[in-house]
Design a protein around this motif. Structure first.
Motif, mmCIF file in Angstrom:
data_model
loop_
_atom_site.group_PDB
_atom_site.id
_atom_site.type_symbol
_atom_site.label_atom_id
_atom_site.label_comp_id
_atom_site.label_asym_id
_atom_site.label_seq_id
_atom_site.Cartn_x
_atom_site.Cartn_y
_atom_site.Cartn_z
ATOM 1 N N UNK A 1 0.829 -1.205 0.000
ATOM 2 C CA UNK A 1 0.000 0.000 0.000
ATOM 3 C C UNK A 1 0.861 1.252 0.000
ATOM 4 N N UNK A 2 2.044 1.139 -0.588
ATOM 5 C CA UNK A 2 2.870 2.330 -0.764
ATOM 6 C C UNK A 2 2.220 3.239 -1.794
ATOM 7 N N UNK A 3 2.757 4.432 -1.940
ATOM 8 C CA UNK A 3 2.132 5.411 -2.832
ATOM 9 C C UNK A 3 2.001 4.895 -4.262
ATOM 10 N N UNK A 4 3.057 4.252 -4.760
ATOM 11 C CA UNK A 4 3.019 3.765 -6.134
ATOM 12 C C UNK A 4 1.896 2.769 -6.345
ATOM 13 N N UNK A 5 1.806 1.764 -5.463
ATOM 14 C CA UNK A 5 0.758 0.746 -5.596
ATOM 15 C C UNK A 5 -0.631 1.334 -5.346
ATOM 16 N N UNK A 6 -0.718 2.320 -4.457
ATOM 17 C CA UNK A 6 -2.014 2.972 -4.224
ATOM 18 C C UNK A 6 -2.529 3.632 -5.485
ATOM 19 N N UNK A 7 -1.606 4.291 -6.190
ATOM 20 C CA UNK A 7 -2.000 4.958 -7.424
ATOM 21 C C UNK A 7 -2.559 3.930 -8.411
ATOM 22 N N UNK A 8 -1.978 2.728 -8.362
ATOM 23 C CA UNK A 8 -2.416 1.682 -9.275
ATOM 24 C C UNK A 8 -3.604 0.898 -8.735
ATOM 25 N N UNK A 9 -4.103 1.266 -7.584
ATOM 26 C CA UNK A 9 -5.360 0.670 -7.113
ATOM 27 C C UNK A 9 -5.255 -0.329 -5.978
ATOM 28 N N UNK B 1 -7.580 16.816 -10.530
ATOM 29 C CA UNK B 1 -8.508 16.869 -9.396
ATOM 30 C C UNK B 1 -8.251 15.732 -8.411
ATOM 31 N N UNK B 2 -6.985 15.494 -8.122
ATOM 32 C CA UNK B 2 -6.638 14.511 -7.103
ATOM 33 C C UNK B 2 -6.539 13.085 -7.610
ATOM 34 N N UNK B 3 -7.003 12.823 -8.837
ATOM 35 C CA UNK B 3 -6.938 11.450 -9.357
ATOM 36 C C UNK B 3 -5.674 11.278 -10.192
ATOM 37 N N UNK B 4 -4.885 10.249 -9.848
ATOM 38 C CA UNK B 4 -3.615 10.015 -10.533
ATOM 39 C C UNK B 4 -3.840 9.277 -11.853
ATOM 40 N N UNK B 5 -3.092 9.692 -12.874
ATOM 41 C CA UNK B 5 -2.997 8.905 -14.094
ATOM 42 C C UNK B 5 -1.531 8.673 -14.359
ATOM 43 N N UNK B 6 -1.187 7.434 -14.673
ATOM 44 C CA UNK B 6 0.207 7.110 -14.915
ATOM 45 C C UNK B 6 0.462 6.832 -16.382
ATOM 46 N N UNK B 7 1.743 6.783 -16.745
ATOM 47 C CA UNK B 7 2.187 6.484 -18.099
ATOM 48 C C UNK B 7 1.431 7.320 -19.123
ATOM 49 N N UNK B 8 1.361 8.605 -18.850
ATOM 50 C CA UNK B 8 0.600 9.504 -19.703
ATOM 51 C C UNK B 8 1.418 9.865 -20.938
ATOM 52 N N UNK B 9 0.797 9.751 -22.083
ATOM 53 C CA UNK B 9 1.403 10.192 -23.342
ATOM 54 C C UNK B 9 0.656 11.439 -23.784
ATOM 55 N N UNK B 10 1.090 12.018 -24.879
ATOM 56 C CA UNK B 10 0.387 13.180 -25.390
ATOM 57 C C UNK B 10 -1.080 12.857 -25.664
ATOM 58 N N UNK B 11 -1.301 11.706 -26.290
ATOM 59 C CA UNK B 11 -2.667 11.322 -26.640
ATOM 60 C C UNK B 11 -3.502 11.083 -25.380
ATOM 61 N N UNK B 12 -2.886 10.432 -24.391
ATOM 62 C CA UNK B 12 -3.610 10.140 -23.157
ATOM 63 C C UNK B 12 -3.937 11.445 -22.404
#
Lengths: 617, 163, 227
Positions: free
Chosen positions: A32-40, B137-148
């Motif tokens: 439940x570290x920050x990285x895994x939290x971000x991933x759900x 708005x507080x929600x994380x998105x990862x591995x973002x590309x230009x299109x994403x």
């Protein structure tokens, strides 16, 4: 809740906790570290609760939400105990199957298994994952086992034993000596011997002394301190209490980055619990020693990683460093003798005391003992936290642990130590990582940010990026740092925009040397390192930018052109429709053309083209 | 989600009363709470805090303008934060930032004229494995590309319209 | 007393003095911009750097804040000192090209034209005004705001501060003329701060000298002292 008043009571509590927990009891450890939290991972843990609850297995199978396991690349990470089955990228939908197949039937679910990208081998158990195999986890060892919000988990694994030993078996001077002899050096950057620092503060005149934990991890690309605090906050507290006892301080502060909400929360809980158990506050473990620890949120200023700026910030002033001497050990917080160490340094202290100086100093090299945690990030297959003994080599970290560079690209260099550090090119990857060797190469250990750069990284742009960062983060007090870094940024920006001139490199070198020599504090004194080290190792890249007006990595917008290969273009129109500048024209099923005057070089066409027809040069 | 409370002097006073018990009442932590509450530091709040804590207003103002966490201007209803830490940068965060900046027509640190969007950058969120990271708005998105990034923006903009 | 060597000459200074203080007492010239003997040293302009050869040298230290230590070996005129000062002067000239004092300084250091043009602002952020306002006047009307390259001196919210008493100490101390004072009869405006007020006339000489609020305080103090 138990108040622990003596070493015997601590021992009894530990034995009771160990006895009451059956090591063969099945349990699920969810990172439940920050990285895994971000991933759900929070949803995953909730799904396990629901699933086990609905099957009436809530009591038979335990769930531990732990701190960061380190293998952030593959989160959310789930480990089944006691078998050690390791699942990666686990989603809510996988939970029911994990319970029915793996936890109840002992079967392994194929699709959740980790496949080593280097060898293609399928790895079932956590201990066999190559990422972990070459690591030596001294500080992060418990991160996958304990619930950081439960002090009893830490005690059950021998936590606070070092404190008990220090308070009841050692005089304060002896503790200082033990730390000195262990060879422990500050993990925050410069590598100053921790024992020597403590003894200076201990010997300083004054009844009131302070200790501070520098948790203002500012290097943009380093997150080991955050993960220690999130995953095992008690180890940091234990180190601080031992240090305070050795130095003679009764009040301590943790100055922690406000961007780390989970670390702040876990540390708060840890402080409250340690107080409840009699391990912090008045008469700690019945020894008569008192210490209170407060949390101070840092408000986002890289310069506050500098000791005197950090103290100014705790004193509610702007984070401007002040000249030294006087050193903080003599005149620090509110003018009192103060000892500052960073999170990782404090977390090493209980290990030094618990295992003893001899055992500790056998880890690592002669001059650099113990382990160092690096955050291995950037263009690397296995992003995550890596803890290795000092003296390990970069190639071991990048290739054996990190699994190499994605997309079969070539590795160019590793940037170490962030905005204060430098880069180490591939040719030097066999140099052992210790404080002195890195310094010789023009890099620094720094806080442990390790950014891997592949062939698509432009080293001039990377230098410009760090200079931009430092320039924004300079407090602005002294001229060389305030104006000098700005001058360097202007020159670097010019080079990346095709406006470089003969003499720019030499001017950068001269500016860099003077800023290093003349600046007031460590920020300015190290600000030029990223530029000087890239010039040292990649001078040709600078020259190609300036002389030929080209960026071989295709990063600097002004120096590249996008065009369409008429042979490969099928005229599908995909790029034409999406081009934000309307720079692409062409009839359907005919090769398209990019109007160079309109092109804004955003790269949309390159991303979209399915036929590799977009060319950059 | 972007409910913005308006400045209320009595709230600040409550906050200050709660803080005064400590041995070293901390200006920074008061400012942080006010920032968290209003998402900026209203001028009247700074004056009130200074007077009440006996700190010169010039010092409070200096502190409020020194640290990244504080803002003297109200933020937009939607805050889009692009991580520009090193790991995200070498994975292409610059391009993502440019894409978002172009589309919103504002530079990082600015708010759109209609008060809807604020674009910010942050120096590493420690989610380096997922870079480039964008927090909308507080929600994380990862591995973002230009299109994403484009898709993400469209979503946030559509939400903004329905409110 | 401490004994140290400056430029090969054995000199003595009072315990706790800075290298700059000892040097000046012995007639050794070191250029400064942010230093004033009546104020706490700041160590910001870095013009006063000297080469400390021992102990733990050689390295550059700011002489205004570095203590004169027993046995120290200091060079104020060496090549590395000059190189550092030259760069500092060049940077300052690039940031404040129109400030007379900076032009003169740069010329003395042999800098003709800055290689990078950074801004055109007479304020060089030496902080003399801020320190004087805090340490001597006690008004705390202005402070250093923002940071890095955007740092500037300003009253809160960039509007005339109630705390300003119109003493004009800041105007007097400013080395570059960045703070302008305009006095028209009883009206006094400190332009840089946007401070405007009517000054009160001295009952004896008739000169306008103070903000009305402060004049009341002064009269109160005087009457208490007389009583």
């Amino acid at each position: 809740m138990t108040i622990v008043r003596t070493p015997e009571e601590l021992e009894n509590l530990k034995e009771k906790l160990v006895a009451s927990s059956d090591p063969d009891r099945p349990r699920v450890s969810v990172c439940c570290g920050t990285g895994c939290r971000v991933l759900g991972s929070m949803d995953v843990i909730e799904a396990f609760r629901t699933e086990l609850g609905s099957r009436g297995l809530g009591n038979e199978i335990g769930i531990v939400g732990t701190g960061c396991h380190g293998f952030c690349e593959k989160g959310p990470v789930v480990v089944l105990k006691p078998s050690g089955i390791f699942y990666q990228r686990v989603g809510v939908d996988d939970v029911a199957e994990i319970v029915s197949e793996s936890l109840l039937n002992g079967a392994v679910i194929d699709r959740l298994i980790y496949v080593d990208p280097a060898s293609g081998a399928r790895v079932i158990y956590e201990e066999d994952v190559p990422f972990y195999q070459k690591q030596q986890r001294l500080v992060l060892d418990l991160n996958g086992d304990i619930d950081p919000t439960n002090i009893e988990d830490y005690i059950a694994f021998g936590g606070y034993y070092g404190l008990s030993k220090a308070l009841h078996q050692m005089r304060p001077e002896k503790v200082v000596e033990e730390v000195t002899q262990s060879g422990l050096r500050g993990r925050g950057g410069a590598g100053f011997p921790a024992g020597l620092k403590w003894s200076l503060c201990r010997e300083a005149k004054g009844d009131t002394k302070y200790i501070i934990c520098n948790a203002d991890e500012g290097d943009p690309g380093a997150y080991m301190d955050r993960s220690i605090m999130e995953g095992n906050p008690h180890r940091v507290l234990e180190g601080m209490i031992i240090g305070a006892y050795a130095i003679g301080a009764h009040e301590g502060y943790v100055y922690i980055r406000n961007e780390y909400p989970l670390a702040v929360e876990n540390l708060r809980i840890a402080i409250t619990q340690a107080e409840e158990y009699g391990l912090l506050g008045q008469n700690i473990l019945g020894s008569g020693f008192d210490l209170s620890i407060h949390i101070r949120p840092g408000s986002g200023a890289f310069v506050c990683g500098e000791e005197t700026a950090l103290m100014a910030s705790i004193e509610d002033r702007i984070g401007e460093p002040r000249p030294r001497p006087p050193y903080p050990a003599v005149s620090g917080l509110w003018g009192k003798p103060t000892n500052i160490n960073n999170v990782e340094t404090w977390a090493n202290v209980p290990i030094v005391i618990d295992r003893g100086r001899e055992a500790y100093s056998q880890i690592g090299t002669d001059q650099s003992t113990g382990t160092k945690i690096f955050s291995l990030v950037g263009n690397i297959n296995n992003t995550g936290l890596v803890e290795v003994p000092m003296g390990a080599t970069l190639s071991e970290i990048v290739y054996d642990i990190g699994g190499g560079i994605p997309a079969e690209k070539d590795c160019k260099a590793v940037q170490l130590g962030g905005p204060s550090g430098g880069c180490v090119p591939k040719e030097h990857f066999d140099v052992p990582i210790d404080y002195e060797s890195l310094q010789e190469l023009g890099a620094i250990m720094g806080s442990g940010g390790m950014v891997v750069c592949d062939e698509d990284t432009c080293m001039v742009e990377l230098a410009r990026f760090f200079m931009d960062f430092v320039q924004q983060e300079s407090c602005g007090k002294c001229v060389p740092c305030r104006l000098g870094t700005r001058a360097m940024l202007d020159v670097l920006t010019g080079i990346t925009r095709g406006l470089g001139q003969e003499g720019d490199i030499e001017y950068l070198e001269e500016l860099g040397r003077q800023i290093t020599a003349s600046s007031l504090c460590g920020l300015g004194q190290t600000a030029s390192n990223p530029v000087l080290s890239t010039i040292r190792h990649f001078r040709d890249e600078y020259e190609v930018h300036i002389r030929d007006g080209r960026c071989l990595a295709h990063v600097c917008k002004s120096l590249i052109l996008y065009s369409i290969d008429a042979e490969k273009c099928t005229g599908c129109g995909r790029c034409l429709r999406k081009c934000p500048a309307e720079a692409i024209s062409g009839a359907k099923k005919e090769p398209h053309v990019i109007d160079q005057d309109k092109c804004v070089k955003c790269g949309t066409c390159l991303e979209l083209c399915k036929f590799d027809a977009v060319v950059v040069e | 989600m972007s409910f913005q409370p308006t400045f209320d002097a009595s709230e600040i006073e409550d906050l200050l009363n709660g803080k005064r018990g400590g041995e070293h009442p901390s200006l920074m932590s008061v400012l942080e709470e006010v920032q968290a509450r209003y998402r900026y530091l209203p001028q009247d709040a700074l004056i009130l805090i200074s007077e009440s804590m006996g700190v010169p207003l010039s010092q409070t103002y200096g502190v409020a303008t020194f640290y990244n966490a504080f803002s003297l201007k109200p933020k937009g209803r939607h805050v889009i934060n692009v991580c520009t830490g090193t790991a995200c940068m070498v994975r292409g965060a610059k391009k993502v930032l440019e894409r978002i900046s172009d589309r919103l027509g504002i530079q990082p640190g600015e708010t759109t004229e209609d008060g809807q969007f604020t674009l910010e950058t942050v120096n590493c969120l420690g989610a380096c494995a997922l870079g480039p990271v964008v927090v909308a708005d507080g929600a994380y998105s990862g591995e973002v590309t230009g299109a994403k990034a484009n898709a993400l923006l469209s979503k946030v903009m559509a939400e903004a319209k329905t409110v | 007393m401490v004994t140290l060597s400056i430029n090969g000459q054995q000199v003595q200074g009072v315990d706790g003095s800075s290298i700059l203080e000892v040097a000046r007492e012995h007639g050794i010239e070191i250029p400064t911009l942010c230093y004033h003997e009546a104020l706490e040293p700041y160590g910001g302009c870095r013009l006063c750097v000297v080469e400390l050869k021992a102990p733990r040298g050689p390295r550059l230290v700011a002489s205004c804040v570095y203590p004169a230590e027993e046995g120290a070996v200091v060079e104020t005129d060496s090549e590395i000192v000059h190189r550092s000062r030259r760069m500092t002067a060049e940077l300052l000239l690039g940031a404040a090209p129109n400030a007379k004092v900076i032009q003169a300084l740069a010329a003395r250091m042999g800098v003709e034209k800055p290689r990078v043009s950074l801004s055109d602002n007479n304020c060089i952020l030496c902080g003399l005004c801020v320190r004087a306002c805090r340490e001597i006047v006690g008004a705390n009307a202005i402070s250093l705001v923002n940071r890095g390259f955007t740092k500037e001196v300003s009253p809160p919210f960039e509007i005339g501060s109630n705390a300003c008493v119109g003493c004009t100490t800041c105007v007097f101390l400013c080395p570059t003329g960045a703070i302008k004072l305009e006095e028209v009869l009883a009206n006094r405006s400190v332009h840089h701060w946007d401070s405007d007020f009517e000054a009160v006339a001295c009952k004896i000489c008739g000169d306008h000298y103070l903000a009305p609020e402060l004049a009341v305080d002064v009269e109160k103090v005087l009457s208490e002292e007389n009583a």
